[in-house]
Design a protein around this motif. Structure first.
Motif, PDB file in Angstrom:
ATOM      1  N   HIS A 210      38.783  40.918  35.095  1.00  0.00           N
ATOM      2  CA  HIS A 210      39.550  39.705  34.829  1.00  0.00           C
ATOM      3  C   HIS A 210      40.911  39.727  35.518  1.00  0.00           C
ATOM      4  CE1 HIS A 210      36.556  38.125  32.133  1.00  0.00           C
ATOM      5  NE2 HIS A 210      36.558  39.246  31.421  1.00  0.00           N
ATOM      6  N   LEU A 211      41.513  40.897  35.662  1.00  0.00           N
ATOM      7  CA  LEU A 211      42.772  40.979  36.404  1.00  0.00           C
ATOM      8  C   LEU A 211      42.554  40.621  37.867  1.00  0.00           C
ATOM      9  CD1 LEU A 211      44.265  44.249  34.858  1.00  0.00           C
ATOM     10  CD2 LEU A 211      45.174  41.934  34.599  1.00  0.00           C
ATOM     11  N   LEU A 212      41.457  41.074  38.433  1.00  0.00           N
ATOM     12  CA  LEU A 212      41.165  40.747  39.832  1.00  0.00           C
ATOM     13  C   LEU A 212      40.853  39.268  40.020  1.00  0.00           C
ATOM     14  CD1 LEU A 212      38.965  43.844  40.758  1.00  0.00           C
ATOM     15  CD2 LEU A 212      41.204  43.280  41.738  1.00  0.00           C
ATOM     16  N   ARG A 213      40.452  38.603  38.955  1.00  0.00           N
ATOM     17  CA  ARG A 213      40.167  37.169  39.025  1.00  0.00           C
ATOM     18  C   ARG A 213      41.385  36.327  38.666  1.00  0.00           C
ATOM     19  NH1 ARG A 213      34.846  35.788  39.456  1.00  0.00           N
ATOM     20  NH2 ARG A 213      35.154  33.783  38.400  1.00  0.00           N
ATOM     21  N   GLY A 214      42.560  36.958  38.661  1.00  0.00           N
ATOM     22  CA  GLY A 214      43.811  36.225  38.495  1.00  0.00           C
ATOM     23  C   GLY A 214      44.192  35.905  37.071  1.00  0.00           C
ATOM     24  N   PHE A 225      43.128  46.315  29.158  1.00  0.00           N
ATOM     25  CA  PHE A 225      43.234  47.200  30.321  1.00  0.00           C
ATOM     26  C   PHE A 225      44.251  48.304  30.057  1.00  0.00           C
ATOM     27  CE2 PHE A 225      44.793  48.373  34.583  1.00  0.00           C
ATOM     28  CZ  PHE A 225      43.590  48.749  35.154  1.00  0.00           C
ATOM     29  N   SER A 226      45.360  47.969  29.436  1.00  0.00           N
ATOM     30  CA  SER A 226      46.380  48.973  29.144  1.00  0.00           C
ATOM     31  C   SER A 226      45.869  50.033  28.183  1.00  0.00           C
ATOM     32  CB  SER A 226      47.626  48.299  28.557  1.00  0.00           C
ATOM     33  OG  SER A 226      48.612  49.249  28.213  1.00  0.00           O
ATOM     34  N   ASP A 358      49.530  44.750  38.317  1.00  0.00           N
ATOM     35  CA  ASP A 358      49.707  44.211  39.667  1.00  0.00           C
ATOM     36  C   ASP A 358      49.377  45.297  40.682  1.00  0.00           C
ATOM     37  OD1 ASP A 358      50.341  42.462  41.690  1.00  0.00           O
ATOM     38  OD2 ASP A 358      52.473  42.967  41.681  1.00  0.00           O
ATOM     39  N   ALA A 359      48.222  45.937  40.520  1.00  0.00           N
ATOM     40  CA  ALA A 359      47.765  47.014  41.403  1.00  0.00           C
ATOM     41  C   ALA A 359      46.291  46.778  41.707  1.00  0.00           C
ATOM     42  CB  ALA A 359      47.979  48.377  40.745  1.00  0.00           C
ATOM     43  N   PRO A 360      45.989  45.875  42.645  1.00  0.00           N
ATOM     44  CA  PRO A 360      44.585  45.477  42.863  1.00  0.00           C
ATOM     45  C   PRO A 360      43.664  46.620  43.241  1.00  0.00           C
ATOM     46  CG  PRO A 360      46.030  44.621  44.601  1.00  0.00           C
ATOM     47  CD  PRO A 360      46.914  45.136  43.524  1.00  0.00           C
ATOM     48  N   LEU A 367      37.113  48.913  38.090  1.00  0.00           N
ATOM     49  CA  LEU A 367      35.895  48.106  38.013  1.00  0.00           C
ATOM     50  C   LEU A 367      34.681  48.906  38.488  1.00  0.00           C
ATOM     51  CD1 LEU A 367      34.434  45.424  37.564  1.00  0.00           C
ATOM     52  CD2 LEU A 367      35.149  44.740  39.871  1.00  0.00           C
ATOM     53  N   VAL A 368      34.829  49.609  39.596  1.00  0.00           N
ATOM     54  CA  VAL A 368      33.730  50.430  40.111  1.00  0.00           C
ATOM     55  C   VAL A 368      33.380  51.536  39.128  1.00  0.00           C
ATOM     56  CG1 VAL A 368      33.071  52.062  41.933  1.00  0.00           C
ATOM     57  CG2 VAL A 368      34.214  49.920  42.532  1.00  0.00           C
TER      58      VAL A 368
END
Length: 478
Positions: A210-214, A225-226, A358-360, A367-368
């Motif tokens: 979800h972070l990667l999807r903005g 995530f934290s 903010d670390a894609p 994710l992997v």
């Protein structure tokens, strides 16, 4: 010899049990960790009144309920094989393993089943205290269930506290010795920690998606995530330490398994090398094209560079486990463990720099690594069980002497049926879980009811909250 597709009845029965256990194992690994995660989320919500924790609780509760149900169903199917394919083992070892399995049902499963309904449906029907207690009891129940099952498995690995009757049955003599056998504490700690780490990376992988999807402004995404990265950073090094302790215990009680894990066909009187990679050739008694670090295996296993280590040349050929399978499954498990440690340390560095959300590239890595815990626990189980061969009760009962008197074709056909049915039914369940994970925890998360009292949101400005509310209203209007 009676065969089916080139395999005899014993190998087919082993393949069937291995397939069903591998499918079953992933669901308890998820539910054990998620039950504790949900209890923590509920407690944090009651303490802070932060709605982000309530959103996450409702979000992961649905996934937990489905995983728990699939774990129960797959476990029941697996248990039937003790009577169908392994009736001799059930008859001989039943006086020991039967009561232990019954204790698991009477304590852990009843505890989980008794409070699961309150946990899932009782928030609006009972007080917050009783609901919190139900969450804790479900979490405790999953851990107790694992405790009994691992006690059974550990006894099969390091059996003690029994005698053998004239008819070949294992007769219990000392239940304390049976339950708390030599490998049980190490196996329990290693497996429970693996379940928590597995859950952390699943939760972290979903958060990273979800972070990667903005969706960085979504407080539920940021919180999950934290929390997952904190767990990865803290538990991964602990898991590596527990694995080292478990390995040392295995060397003491099941040396042939460790020899296969390490690829040591020959004894090393003045320090054994650590074989990183290679191609084990059991017939030739060597690891071809090996990449080695001199003496490091002795340092890891005996904490002495020059400590002697025996090899498979000291083990009779008919008591050697299948080296190639154990060798590679062990490396998959260990490699993923160190990869988890790397992601955990990376997240600490990003957190220290204030860039956790903010670390894609970190998010891509998380994710992997999302399913890495599931792969690692299955690889660890393969290492443990295949490394015990040719025994089903180590040193006391051989696998070839434990199966039911069935023809290979009967076992083979049932194996094919299991594969087809499992992939259809459990594949649909897994697909639905992935569908649930695909949407982010929302303000209008179904089932979320905010109790009276002050509400705080973590790390989100009023402007961000207004944008999120507008997004939810637009979705509902659409």
């Amino acid at each position: 010899m009676d065969t089916f597709l080139g395999f005899d009845a014993v190998m087919l029965a082993r393949m069937q049990f291995g397939f069903t256990v591998a499918f079953h194992f992933i669901f308890p690994a998820i539910s054990i960790g998620l039950a504790s995660f949900l209890a923590v989320l509920n407690a944090l919500y009651l303490w802070t009144r932060d709605e982000a924790y309530l959103r996450l609780f409702k979000y992961w509760l649905k996934i937990f309920a489905i995983s728990f149900a699939m774990g129960v169903v797959s476990g029941i199917v697996m248990s039937y094989q003790f009577g169908t394919n392994w009736s001799v083992f059930s008859d001989l070892a039943g006086p020991v393993i039967g009561p232990l399995m019954a204790y698991e049902v009477l304590t852990a499963f009843f505890l989980e089943a008794g409070f699961l309904g309150i946990m899932i449906f009782g928030r609006d029907k009972v007080g917050p205290g009783l609901h919190m207690f139900a969450c804790l009891m479900v979490a405790v129940g999953t851990a107790i269930s694992a405790t009994w099952i691992l006690s059974v498995n550990s006894w099969m690995q390091t059996p003690q506290g029994f005698s053998i009757a004239e008819n070949g049955q294992f007769v219990p003599e000392d239940w304390w010795a049976i339950i708390f056998n030599p490998s049980f504490p190490y196996r329990l700690a290693h497996t429970l920690t693996a379940a928590y780490l597995t859950t952390a990376f699943i939760v972290g992988g979903v958060g990273a998606w979800h972070l990667l999807r903005g969706r960085r402004e979504n407080p539920g995404v940021r919180t999950m995530f934290s929390m997952a990265m904190w767990m990865a950073a803290l538990v991964a090094p602990l898991q590596i330490f527990l694995g080292d302790m478990h390995g040392i215990n295995t060397l003491e009680h099941q040396p042939a398994k460790v020899m296969a894990m390490e690829g040591h066909f020959d004894s090393h009187p003045d320090g054994a090398p650590l074989i990183l990679f290679g191609l084990p050739d059991q017939e030739a008694g060597e690891v071809r094209y090996s990449i080695e670090i001199p003496k490091l295996s002795s340092l890891i296993l005996k904490h002495d560079l020059n400590a002697p280590l025996a090899g498979l040349d000291t083990i009779p050929d008919d008591e050697e486990p299948p080296v190639a399978v154990v060798f590679w499954s062990f490396r998959v498990m260990v490699g993923l463990g160190f990869a988890m440690l790397g992601v955990g340390l990376w997240s600490l560095w990003a957190r220290f720099r204030g860039r956790l959300f903010d670390a894609p590239w970190l998010h891509r890595a998380a994710l992997v690594m999302g399913p890495s815990g599931l792969v690692a626990v299955i690889a660890g189980w393969i290492t443990t069980e295949v490394g015990r061969q040719p025994y089903v009760v180590y040193g006391a009962l051989r696998t070839a002497e434990s199966h039911s008197p069935l023809g290979a074709s009967a076992v083979g056909v049932s194996l094919i049926a299991f594969v087809v049915i499992y992939f259809v039914i459990f594949g649909a369940g897994i697909a639905y879980i992935l569908k649930l994970m695909r949407h982010a925890p929302e303000r209008g998360e179904r089932g979320v009811r905010v109790e009276p009292g002050p509400i705080r949101t973590t790390g989100i400005t009023p402007q961000q909250q207004m944008r999120e509310d507008g997004h939810d209203m637009a979705k509902e209007g659409a």
